[in-house]
Design a protein around this motif. Structure first.
Motif, short mmCIF file in Angstrom:
data_model
loop_
_atom_site.label_atom_id
_atom_site.label_comp_id
_atom_site.label_asym_id
_atom_site.label_seq_id
_atom_site.Cartn_x
_atom_site.Cartn_y
_atom_site.Cartn_z
N VAL A 11 19.47 39.17 -26.09
CA VAL A 11 19.68 40.56 -26.53
C VAL A 11 21.08 40.79 -27.07
CG1 VAL A 11 17.95 41.43 -24.92
CG2 VAL A 11 20.34 41.43 -24.23
N GLY A 12 21.98 39.85 -26.82
CA GLY A 12 23.36 40.00 -27.25
C GLY A 12 24.20 40.49 -26.08
N HIS A 13 25.33 39.87 -25.90
CA HIS A 13 26.15 40.13 -24.71
C HIS A 13 26.56 41.60 -24.60
CE1 HIS A 13 28.44 39.02 -21.23
NE2 HIS A 13 29.51 39.61 -21.73
N GLN A 14 26.93 42.22 -25.72
CA GLN A 14 27.38 43.61 -25.66
C GLN A 14 26.24 44.52 -25.20
OE1 GLN A 14 29.21 45.08 -29.21
NE2 GLN A 14 29.47 47.14 -28.40
N GLN A 15 25.04 44.37 -25.79
CA GLN A 15 23.88 45.17 -25.38
C GLN A 15 23.56 44.93 -23.91
OE1 GLN A 15 22.06 47.45 -26.77
NE2 GLN A 15 22.44 47.26 -28.94
N PHE A 16 23.63 43.67 -23.51
CA PHE A 16 23.31 43.30 -22.14
C PHE A 16 24.29 43.95 -21.17
CE2 PHE A 16 23.45 40.15 -18.61
CZ PHE A 16 22.11 40.19 -18.25
N GLU A 17 25.57 43.87 -21.47
CA GLU A 17 26.60 44.45 -20.60
C GLU A 17 26.47 45.97 -20.52
OE1 GLU A 17 28.93 43.14 -18.50
OE2 GLU A 17 27.92 41.25 -18.88
N GLN A 18 26.13 46.62 -21.63
CA GLN A 18 25.95 48.06 -21.62
C GLN A 18 24.79 48.45 -20.71
OE1 GLN A 18 25.52 49.18 -25.73
NE2 GLN A 18 27.71 49.01 -26.13
N ALA A 19 23.71 47.70 -20.76
CA ALA A 19 22.56 47.98 -19.89
C ALA A 19 22.94 47.74 -18.43
CB ALA A 19 21.37 47.13 -20.29
N LEU A 20 23.59 46.62 -18.16
CA LEU A 20 23.95 46.29 -16.79
C LEU A 20 24.98 47.25 -16.20
CD1 LEU A 20 24.06 42.40 -16.56
CD2 LEU A 20 22.20 43.97 -16.07
N SER A 21 25.75 47.90 -17.04
CA SER A 21 26.75 48.83 -16.53
C SER A 21 26.11 49.99 -15.78
CB SER A 21 27.64 49.35 -17.66
OG SER A 21 26.91 50.25 -18.49
N GLN A 22 24.82 50.19 -15.96
CA GLN A 22 24.10 51.26 -15.26
C GLN A 22 23.62 50.82 -13.88
OE1 GLN A 22 20.95 52.70 -17.76
NE2 GLN A 22 22.35 53.32 -19.38
N LEU A 23 23.81 49.57 -13.55
CA LEU A 23 23.33 49.04 -12.28
C LEU A 23 24.43 49.01 -11.23
CD1 LEU A 23 21.38 45.94 -13.65
CD2 LEU A 23 20.42 48.15 -13.00
N PRO A 24 24.05 49.08 -9.96
CA PRO A 24 25.05 48.90 -8.90
C PRO A 24 25.62 47.48 -8.98
CG PRO A 24 22.92 49.60 -7.98
CD PRO A 24 22.72 49.34 -9.43
N MET A 25 26.83 47.31 -8.49
CA MET A 25 27.53 46.04 -8.57
C MET A 25 26.71 44.88 -8.02
SD MET A 25 30.07 44.34 -9.61
CE MET A 25 31.39 45.45 -9.97
N GLU A 26 26.03 45.07 -6.89
CA GLU A 26 25.29 43.96 -6.29
C GLU A 26 24.12 43.50 -7.16
OE1 GLU A 26 23.81 47.76 -4.34
OE2 GLU A 26 25.77 46.90 -4.73
N ILE A 27 23.53 44.40 -7.93
CA ILE A 27 22.47 43.97 -8.86
C ILE A 27 23.11 43.33 -10.09
CG2 ILE A 27 20.53 44.68 -10.30
CD1 ILE A 27 19.99 46.94 -8.31
N ARG A 28 24.19 43.91 -10.58
CA ARG A 28 24.90 43.31 -11.73
C ARG A 28 25.34 41.89 -11.43
NH1 ARG A 28 28.91 47.97 -13.46
NH2 ARG A 28 29.41 47.59 -11.32
N ALA A 29 25.73 41.65 -10.18
CA ALA A 29 26.20 40.31 -9.79
C ALA A 29 25.11 39.25 -9.97
CB ALA A 29 26.69 40.33 -8.35
N LEU A 30 23.85 39.66 -9.92
CA LEU A 30 22.76 38.70 -10.13
C LEU A 30 22.81 38.08 -11.52
CD1 LEU A 30 19.80 40.69 -8.53
CD2 LEU A 30 20.81 38.59 -7.65
N ALA A 31 23.37 38.80 -12.47
CA ALA A 31 23.41 38.31 -13.85
C ALA A 31 24.58 37.39 -14.12
CB ALA A 31 23.45 39.49 -14.81
N GLN A 32 25.47 37.24 -13.17
CA GLN A 32 26.65 36.41 -13.37
C GLN A 32 26.33 34.95 -13.04
OE1 GLN A 32 29.16 37.90 -14.88
NE2 GLN A 32 27.88 39.70 -14.70
N PRO A 33 26.66 34.04 -13.94
CA PRO A 33 26.41 32.63 -13.65
C PRO A 33 27.19 32.16 -12.43
CG PRO A 33 27.28 32.92 -15.89
CD PRO A 33 27.29 34.25 -15.22
N VAL A 34 26.59 31.29 -11.68
CA VAL A 34 27.26 30.70 -10.53
C VAL A 34 28.27 29.69 -11.07
CG1 VAL A 34 26.95 29.31 -8.46
CG2 VAL A 34 25.24 31.01 -9.09
N PRO A 35 29.53 29.79 -10.63
CA PRO A 35 30.53 28.83 -11.10
C PRO A 35 30.13 27.41 -10.70
CG PRO A 35 31.58 30.61 -9.87
CD PRO A 35 30.11 30.76 -9.71
#
Length: 129
Positions: free
Chosen positions: A102-126
């Motif tokens: 979807v494109g990183h900017q679109q994705f980040e805008q959508a995820l900004s509406q989520l609580p931090m703990e749900i947003r964290a699911l989208a972060q790659p594991v180092p």
């Protein structure tokens, strides 16, 4: 990215069979669409394979439902017909696969509406060196 290719990537990255990857993808996208605004869900839908677009459709484009991490995973697990631990492993993979589609900017805008703990699911594991 075509629908089949999306499912294949989710299956390979999460270590689940293709049928499970499909059900996890469908359940994750439906649940995400419930948790973000209808406008943002529509923005994401514009960028996914045609077959995946209805999963991001919202009956009412107004306010998103308010629920947290546990409810998000519970809904995904129930809809996908999988155990919670499979949902916990699959949801991040679906979200991480969705990001470049979807494109990183679109994705980040959508995820900004989520609580931090749900947003964290989208972060790659180092990865360790």
């Amino acid at each position: 990215m075509a629908e089949l290719e999306f499912f294949e990537k989710v299956a390979a990255r999460s270590g689940v069979p293709p049928e499970t990857a499909r059900s996890l993808t469908e359940a994750t996208l439906r649940t995400l669409a419930e948790r973000i605004s209808g406008g943002k869900a529509a923005d994401l839908a514009d960028h996914v394979a045609h077959e995946l677009r209805p999963l991001l459709a919202r009956a009412r484009p107004e306010e998103p439902e308010a629920f947290g991490y546990d409810e998000f995973l519970r809904r995904v697990a129930e809809r996908a017909g999988v155990a919670r631990d499979v949902a916990e492993r699959g949801v991040p993979v679906v979200l991480q696969t969705l990001d470049p589609v979807v494109g990183h900017q679109q994705f980040e805008q959508a995820l900004s509406q989520l609580p931090m703990e749900i947003r964290a699911l989208a972060q790659p594991v180092p990865r360790r060196p």
